[in-house]
Design a protein around this motif. Structure first.
Motif: not given
Ligand code: SF4
Length: 694
Positions: A284-298
């Motif tokens: 899984v592309p790292a940037e996609m994980v980062r974006q998904a994590a930020r969306l879920f948290a905020t």
């Protein structure tokens, strides 16, 4: 065109397919079912249904139904029809002989998530009170047992935390290892409605499923991970939330153990858990994980829904814990619109677990070693209960092969077709001296049975099912049992033949006993269910009308527990001989191993199982759309037609297991979840080669 007669009367009951638990009005003419109409007042479905619940009930009157008990001395003998009395007498004397010869622990029972709560309760009671051991297990062993363990550890109870209604207050939905569009369609339509109104969707799944993309709905992020890397992806999401300071500190301080959180935060913050480090094996592309994590948290209220793509792994329980961690980390638990929700594949997975059908737990998730709970049942049943956990299904089969386990009562479950490592299952069954199969049809397991007891469908009995949101729904008898006895009566007659003084005259009395012995059910009765339509447990003095949202003022265990989730790769590895990873699932018009849908007249149910393969992998092997292919693993091989599609990533293949001839479980390995033995159905290293056909 199907001609249907005019209904004369109707009965409200509950669908016996998936864990959504839709209510239906069964419209009848005399003793004949004319049609199933989704009931507008059903709280789980509000007048909606899918094709299976509405149309796939023809199996109830299929000619394959076995209506008389049958016995044979050896499995090579022909079946002999016998009276119920003779069948029960035979079972009783065989089980007693076997226990006297091989010991008390040489026999056991398996219940099914297809059966009612009351039937499941009776099977575990028969094993504990009658057999004198804890050798009882349920088919949830092979699906959601990691949910029991993981959520039990984190929250203190094993169940979905929110109701279906609260999806309407969700802003971000994370779906991992589930495809509700195919497997839980009525819930999926409520989810899609919310997504169309603006909620965001993140899907973690190796396939581009119908949940990832369908008409008018597309996931914001699809994390198409390599099968078997759920823990790494979930921990990478937590890494981003912790290292970027996006966690909900006030929730964690108020509701969880802060020092455990600090330990957990230090663990996930380690660079080895970063999306950049994990990308190399999760895919899984790292940037996609980062974006998904930020969306879920905020992104506002966050809900997590998951299925067997989480649990049926060697780290199934660890992934469930990672899901619980994520919910606590972001404060998404204990109010409407947020929570953790295991989507149950079968109608009564939740109920079969609630009713104490695990070898380590009494009804209500109380460990068998707990004196207080054991004494409650000992007083009522008048026996001393075993305080040691019994055998799980795979342990029963191992013990059978070793010669120490000799007799098994199997209610409503085809373990030969649905459990992993078919060769080992058949070896275990063949080694037993008395196998009793209690089912609608002569299933694959019945090939190894000495006694066959005909079962009844959900249309032929009273009882309750508990759906994925802990909602206890009434099942009402629509027609008389075709074999003369409902399943609860069969178990009771067997217990009576073994000398137990059971005297229930209606399933409502069984529920009354459940309420007397199980605190989370103490307010449940058939009269309460008539009054309210349905209730969600816990239903007791503190919550007489039930509990739609759990953990509102505190976790059942007290403080929520953060658990370290170290990713450990599965022992099932690809290599030159087996370079692809096989994963399995279900499509809308199929239901599990097809016992019901294959016996309902309608072409849509009979779609064959096919092997999805990426165009790149197909081209490398000279495979074209519709070609026969040989699918081989270290465990076995089978033959299927290929469907060339980019729904699966290169290196991944996928199939369903609806038809016995597919023999998907000949292919699967015997690896299982470290905590619960739930089989690792979702990851098998395979090779695919062109074939001339079966
Ligand atoms: Fe039955 Fe599930 Fe379909 Fe509802 S969604 S009708 S419970 S199969």
């Amino acid at each position: 065109v199907i001609e249907i007669g005019q209904p004369e009367h109707s009965v409200i009951t509950t669908c016996a397919y998936c864990g959504v638990g839709c209510s239906f009005k069964a419209e009848m003419r005399g003793d004949e079912l004319v049609r199933m109409v989704p009931w507008k007042d059903g709280k789980a479905n509000r007048g909606h249904s899918c094709v299976k619940g509405r149309f796939a009930w023809g199996y109830a009157t299929h000619q394959d139904r076995i209506l008389n008990p049958m016995v044979r001395e050896k499995i090579s003998d022909p079946w002999r029809e016998v009276s119920w009395e003779e069948a029960f007498g035979h079972i009783s004397s065989e089980f007693r002989r076997i226990q006297q010869t091989y010991g008390k622990g040489s026999v056991g029972g398996i219940t099914s998530s297809r059966c009612t709560n009351e039937e499941t309760y009776l099977v575990q009671k028969l094993v504990r009170q009658g057999f004198g051991n804890n050798n009882v297990d349920t088919c949830a062993r092979v699906c959601h047992s990691p949910t029991g363990y993981g959520l039990g550890q984190a929250f203190g109870t094993s169940a979905g935390t929110q109701d279906f209604d609260s999806v309407e207050e969700t802003d971000v939905v994370l779906v991992i290892g589930a495809n509700p569009a195919a497997a839980h369609p009525v819930f999926a339509s409520r989810l899609k409605k919310r997504l169309r109104a603006g909620a965001k969707l993140i899907v973690i799944d190796p396939r581009r499923t119908e949940t990832v993309r369908s008409a008018h709905v597309e996931a914001e992020y699809h994390l198409a991970l390599t099968p078997g890397t759920n823990v790494a992806v979930m921990t990478a999401i937590a890494h981003v939330i912790v290292t970027e300071g996006l966690f909900d500190e006030s929730f964690i301080r108020e509701r969880c153990d802060w020092s455990e959180f600090e330990d957990y935060a230090e663990f996930v913050a380690d660079a080895r858990h970063s999306p950049e480090q994990t990308e190399q094996y999760t895919g899984v592309p790292a940037e996609m994980v980062r974006q998904a994590a930020r969306l879920f948290a905020t992104g506002g209220n966050g809900s997590i829904y998951y299925g067997l793509g989480v649990t049926e792994h060697s780290q199934g329980s660890t992934t469930v814990m990672a899901i619980a961690n994520l919910a606590m980390l972001t404060g998404n638990i204990g109010r409407p619109g947020v929570g953790v929700n295991p989507l149950r594949g079968q109608n009564n997975v939740q109920g079969s677990c609630d009713m104490g059908s695990f070898p380590h737990e009494l009804p209500g998730y109380r460990h068998v070693s707990g004196d207080a709970a054991r004494e409650t049942f000992e007083m009522l049943w008048g026996v001393k209960l075993d305080r040691e956990p019994g055998l799980r299904i795979p342990n029963m089969l191992d013990a059978a092969v070793d010669g120490t386990f000799k007799a098994l009562y199997i209610q409503g479950e085809d373990i030969l077709q649905s459990d992993p490592d078919t060769k080992h299952v058949s070896a275990g069954l063949a080694a037993m001296e008395c196998v009793v199969v209690h089912d609608l049809f002569l299933n694959e397991t019945a090939n190894y049975a000495h006694v066959f007891l005909p079962g009844s469908t959900f249309l032929e009995k009273d009882g309750t099912f508990t759906n994925a949101e802990r909602r206890i729904n009434r099942v009402r008898k629509v027609m008389a049992p075709r074999n003369g006895l409902a399943d609860w009566e069969v178990t009771q007659r067997m217990a009576q033949a073994m000398g137990l003084e059971w005297a229930y005259t209606h399933p409502s009395q069984i529920m009354d006993e459940i309420a007397r012995t199980t605190p989370s059910f103490s307010g449940v009765s058939y009269s309460r269910l008539e009054e309210l339509g349905s209730v969600q447990w816990p239903c007791n003095e503190a919550a007489p009308e039930g509990t739609p949202i759990m953990h509102m003022n505190g976790f059942v265990r007290g403080r929520g527990k953060f658990l370290r989730t170290e990713y450990v790769p599965t022992d099932e590895r690809t290599g030159p001989r087996f370079p692809l990873l096989l994963t399995t699932g279900r499509i809308l018009s199929q239901y599990n191993v097809g016992a019901q849908t294959r016996r309902t007249a309608n072409v849509v149910w009979h779609d064959e199982d096919v092997l999805e393969i990426h165009p790149h992998d197909a081209e490398q092997r000279g495979v074209r759309e519709g070609n026969w292919v040989r699918l081989a693993s270290r465990a076995g091989e089978t033959t299927l037609r290929a469907h060339v599609t980019d729904k699966v990533a290169p290196g991944v293949v996928y199939t369903t297991f609806h038809h016995p001839e597919t023999q998907a479980n000949v292919i699967t390995t015997d690896f299982s979840d470290w905590a619960t033995n739930c089989p690792e159905y979702k990851v098998t290293a395979v090779q695919v080669k062109p074939s001339n056909g079966p």
